[in-house]
Design a protein around this motif. Structure first.
Motif, PDB file in Angstrom:
ATOM      1  N   LEU A 131       0.829  -1.202   0.000  1.00  0.00           N
ATOM      2  CA  LEU A 131       0.000   0.000   0.000  1.00  0.00           C
ATOM      3  C   LEU A 131       0.862   1.249   0.000  1.00  0.00           C
ATOM      4  O   LEU A 131       1.872   1.316   0.704  1.00  0.00           O
ATOM      5  N   ILE A 132       0.444   2.220  -0.796  1.00  0.00           N
ATOM      6  CA  ILE A 132       1.032   3.559  -0.745  1.00  0.00           C
ATOM      7  C   ILE A 132      -0.102   4.566  -0.912  1.00  0.00           C
ATOM      8  O   ILE A 132      -1.045   4.337  -1.668  1.00  0.00           O
ATOM      9  N   SER A 133      -0.011   5.651  -0.154  1.00  0.00           N
ATOM     10  CA  SER A 133      -1.011   6.699  -0.284  1.00  0.00           C
ATOM     11  C   SER A 133      -0.316   8.056  -0.272  1.00  0.00           C
ATOM     12  O   SER A 133       0.780   8.201   0.273  1.00  0.00           O
ATOM     13  N   LEU A 134      -0.965   9.018  -0.896  1.00  0.00           N
ATOM     14  CA  LEU A 134      -0.461  10.383  -0.939  1.00  0.00           C
ATOM     15  C   LEU A 134      -1.636  11.311  -0.714  1.00  0.00           C
ATOM     16  O   LEU A 134      -2.689  11.152  -1.341  1.00  0.00           O
ATOM     17  N   LYS A 135      -1.457  12.265   0.194  1.00  0.00           N
ATOM     18  CA  LYS A 135      -2.483  13.272   0.468  1.00  0.00           C
ATOM     19  C   LYS A 135      -1.866  14.644   0.287  1.00  0.00           C
ATOM     20  O   LYS A 135      -0.830  14.968   0.883  1.00  0.00           O
ATOM     21  N   LEU A 136      -2.514  15.462  -0.534  1.00  0.00           N
ATOM     22  CA  LEU A 136      -2.018  16.813  -0.772  1.00  0.00           C
ATOM     23  C   LEU A 136      -2.187  17.666   0.477  1.00  0.00           C
ATOM     24  O   LEU A 136      -3.171  17.514   1.202  1.00  0.00           O
ATOM     25  N   PRO A 137      -1.249  18.577   0.719  1.00  0.00           N
ATOM     26  CA  PRO A 137      -1.427  19.504   1.835  1.00  0.00           C
ATOM     27  C   PRO A 137      -2.501  20.528   1.498  1.00  0.00           C
ATOM     28  O   PRO A 137      -2.811  20.763   0.326  1.00  0.00           O
ATOM     29  N   GLY A 138      -3.066  21.140   2.498  1.00  0.00           N
ATOM     30  CA  GLY A 138      -4.043  22.210   2.292  1.00  0.00           C
ATOM     31  C   GLY A 138      -3.337  23.521   2.027  1.00  0.00           C
ATOM     32  O   GLY A 138      -2.129  23.644   2.204  1.00  0.00           O
ATOM     33  N   GLY A 139      -4.096  24.510   1.615  1.00  0.00           N
ATOM     34  CA  GLY A 139      -3.573  25.867   1.466  1.00  0.00           C
ATOM     35  C   GLY A 139      -2.570  26.044   0.345  1.00  0.00           C
ATOM     36  O   GLY A 139      -1.700  26.907   0.444  1.00  0.00           O
ATOM     37  N   LEU A 140      -2.676  25.234  -0.693  1.00  0.00           N
ATOM     38  CA  LEU A 140      -1.776  25.416  -1.821  1.00  0.00           C
ATOM     39  C   LEU A 140      -2.161  26.679  -2.579  1.00  0.00           C
ATOM     40  O   LEU A 140      -3.337  27.004  -2.699  1.00  0.00           O
ATOM     41  N   GLY A 141      -1.180  27.359  -3.083  1.00  0.00           N
ATOM     42  CA  GLY A 141      -1.474  28.511  -3.932  1.00  0.00           C
ATOM     43  C   GLY A 141      -2.095  28.048  -5.237  1.00  0.00           C
ATOM     44  O   GLY A 141      -2.101  26.857  -5.558  1.00  0.00           O
ATOM     45  N   GLN A 142      -2.619  28.986  -5.993  1.00  0.00           N
ATOM     46  CA  GLN A 142      -3.330  28.661  -7.227  1.00  0.00           C
ATOM     47  C   GLN A 142      -2.462  27.867  -8.205  1.00  0.00           C
ATOM     48  O   GLN A 142      -2.917  26.887  -8.794  1.00  0.00           O
ATOM     49  N   THR A 143      -1.217  28.261  -8.387  1.00  0.00           N
ATOM     50  CA  THR A 143      -0.344  27.580  -9.341  1.00  0.00           C
ATOM     51  C   THR A 143      -0.047  26.157  -8.899  1.00  0.00           C
ATOM     52  O   THR A 143      -0.160  25.217  -9.689  1.00  0.00           O
ATOM     53  N   ASN A 144       0.337  25.976  -7.622  1.00  0.00           N
ATOM     54  CA  ASN A 144       0.640  24.634  -7.131  1.00  0.00           C
ATOM     55  C   ASN A 144      -0.602  23.745  -7.118  1.00  0.00           C
ATOM     56  O   ASN A 144      -0.525  22.557  -7.421  1.00  0.00           O
ATOM     57  N   GLU A 145      -1.741  24.313  -6.764  1.00  0.00           N
ATOM     58  CA  GLU A 145      -2.992  23.538  -6.764  1.00  0.00           C
ATOM     59  C   GLU A 145      -3.300  23.048  -8.181  1.00  0.00           C
ATOM     60  O   GLU A 145      -3.630  21.877  -8.385  1.00  0.00           O
ATOM     61  N   SER A 146      -3.200  23.930  -9.138  1.00  0.00           N
ATOM     62  CA  SER A 146      -3.471  23.575 -10.529  1.00  0.00           C
ATOM     63  C   SER A 146      -2.506  22.501 -11.017  1.00  0.00           C
ATOM     64  O   SER A 146      -2.910  21.533 -11.663  1.00  0.00           O
ATOM     65  N   THR A 147      -1.236  22.661 -10.699  1.00  0.00           N
ATOM     66  CA  THR A 147      -0.221  21.682 -11.108  1.00  0.00           C
ATOM     67  C   THR A 147      -0.492  20.330 -10.475  1.00  0.00           C
ATOM     68  O   THR A 147      -0.447  19.300 -11.156  1.00  0.00           O
ATOM     69  N   CYS A 148      -0.806  20.309  -9.175  1.00  0.00           N
ATOM     70  CA  CYS A 148      -1.089  19.052  -8.482  1.00  0.00           C
ATOM     71  C   CYS A 148      -2.333  18.372  -9.046  1.00  0.00           C
ATOM     72  O   CYS A 148      -2.353  17.149  -9.219  1.00  0.00           O
ATOM     73  N   GLN A 149      -3.365  19.141  -9.335  1.00  0.00           N
ATOM     74  CA  GLN A 149      -4.581  18.554  -9.891  1.00  0.00           C
ATOM     75  C   GLN A 149      -4.314  17.964 -11.270  1.00  0.00           C
ATOM     76  O   GLN A 149      -4.848  16.906 -11.618  1.00  0.00           O
ATOM     77  N   THR A 150      -3.478  18.612 -12.045  1.00  0.00           N
ATOM     78  CA  THR A 150      -3.105  18.078 -13.356  1.00  0.00           C
ATOM     79  C   THR A 150      -2.345  16.761 -13.197  1.00  0.00           C
ATOM     80  O   THR A 150      -2.624  15.780 -13.898  1.00  0.00           O
ATOM     81  N   LEU A 151      -1.411  16.711 -12.253  1.00  0.00           N
ATOM     82  CA  LEU A 151      -0.642  15.487 -12.014  1.00  0.00           C
ATOM     83  C   LEU A 151      -1.538  14.336 -11.548  1.00  0.00           C
ATOM     84  O   LEU A 151      -1.451  13.215 -12.059  1.00  0.00           O
ATOM     85  N   LEU A 152      -2.402  14.611 -10.576  1.00  0.00           N
ATOM     86  CA  LEU A 152      -3.256  13.550 -10.038  1.00  0.00           C
ATOM     87  C   LEU A 152      -4.320  13.122 -11.039  1.00  0.00           C
ATOM     88  O   LEU A 152      -4.647  11.931 -11.123  1.00  0.00           O
ATOM     89  N   ALA A 153      -4.857  14.057 -11.810  1.00  0.00           N
ATOM     90  CA  ALA A 153      -5.821  13.700 -12.848  1.00  0.00           C
ATOM     91  C   ALA A 153      -5.148  12.843 -13.921  1.00  0.00           C
ATOM     92  O   ALA A 153      -5.732  11.868 -14.407  1.00  0.00           O
ATOM     93  N   GLY A 154      -3.912  13.175 -14.260  1.00  0.00           N
ATOM     94  CA  GLY A 154      -3.167  12.375 -15.230  1.00  0.00           C
ATOM     95  C   GLY A 154      -2.932  10.965 -14.715  1.00  0.00           C
ATOM     96  O   GLY A 154      -3.057   9.987 -15.466  1.00  0.00           O
ATOM     97  N   LEU A 155      -2.624  10.846 -13.429  1.00  0.00           N
ATOM     98  CA  LEU A 155      -2.436   9.533 -12.815  1.00  0.00           C
ATOM     99  C   LEU A 155      -3.732   8.732 -12.874  1.00  0.00           C
ATOM    100  O   LEU A 155      -3.725   7.544 -13.222  1.00  0.00           O
ATOM    101  N   MET A 156      -4.852   9.375 -12.568  1.00  0.00           N
ATOM    102  CA  MET A 156      -6.142   8.690 -12.601  1.00  0.00           C
ATOM    103  C   MET A 156      -6.483   8.228 -14.027  1.00  0.00           C
ATOM    104  O   MET A 156      -6.939   7.096 -14.212  1.00  0.00           O
ATOM    105  N   VAL A 157      -6.253   9.063 -15.002  1.00  0.00           N
ATOM    106  CA  VAL A 157      -6.519   8.691 -16.394  1.00  0.00           C
ATOM    107  C   VAL A 157      -5.626   7.514 -16.807  1.00  0.00           C
ATOM    108  O   VAL A 157      -6.093   6.557 -17.441  1.00  0.00           O
ATOM    109  N   TYR A 158      -4.376   7.566 -16.436  1.00  0.00           N
ATOM    110  CA  TYR A 158      -3.445   6.489 -16.764  1.00  0.00           C
ATOM    111  C   TYR A 158      -3.901   5.170 -16.145  1.00  0.00           C
ATOM    112  O   TYR A 158      -3.947   4.137 -16.816  1.00  0.00           O
TER     113      TYR A 158
END
Length: 108
Positions: free
Chosen positions: A64-91
């Motif tokens: 098992l491995i899990s990853l949880k994003l921290p809260g309070g990300l700025g707009q740029t980091n939030e957008s980048t993280c969502q792109t990365l995690l969405a890409g992982l989900m699609v893959y």
């Protein structure tokens, strides 16, 4: 393999991947290798490249491995993280289409 993406509305806040695919024996399983590589790449991008200190938990006895994003990300980091995690989900979803008996992807 069970890959679970935890949603907060449309935001992916975390994911957890657990189990083995059973496609081949340990060390020869291309599906497990693909999933592990994708998870490690995502974790490295979030924590090492962006420097965000996402919470990562590893339990080798449960595969098992899990990853949880921290809260309070700025707009740029939030957008980048969502792109990365969405890409992982699609893959992972594409892998599920190719190996439906060996991997399942869920959103909760």
């Amino acid at each position: 393999i069970e890959a679970t993406f935890h949603m907060e509305g449309s935001r992916i806040e975390s994911f957890q991947v657990e189990g083995h695919s059973g496609l081949a024996s340990a060390g020869e399983d291309i599906l497990c290798a693909a999933v592990t590589s994708a998870v490690r790449l995502t974790e490295c991008a979030v924590n090492d490249v962006l420097g965000l200190e996402a919470s990562v938990k590893v339990k080798p006895e449960k595969a098992l491995i899990s990853l949880k994003l921290p809260g309070g990300l700025g707009q740029t980091n939030e957008s980048t993280c969502q792109t990365l995690l969405a890409g992982l989900m699609v893959y992972f979803t594409q892998l599920q289409e190719e190996y439906p008996d060996n991997i399942i992807v869920m959103e909760v």
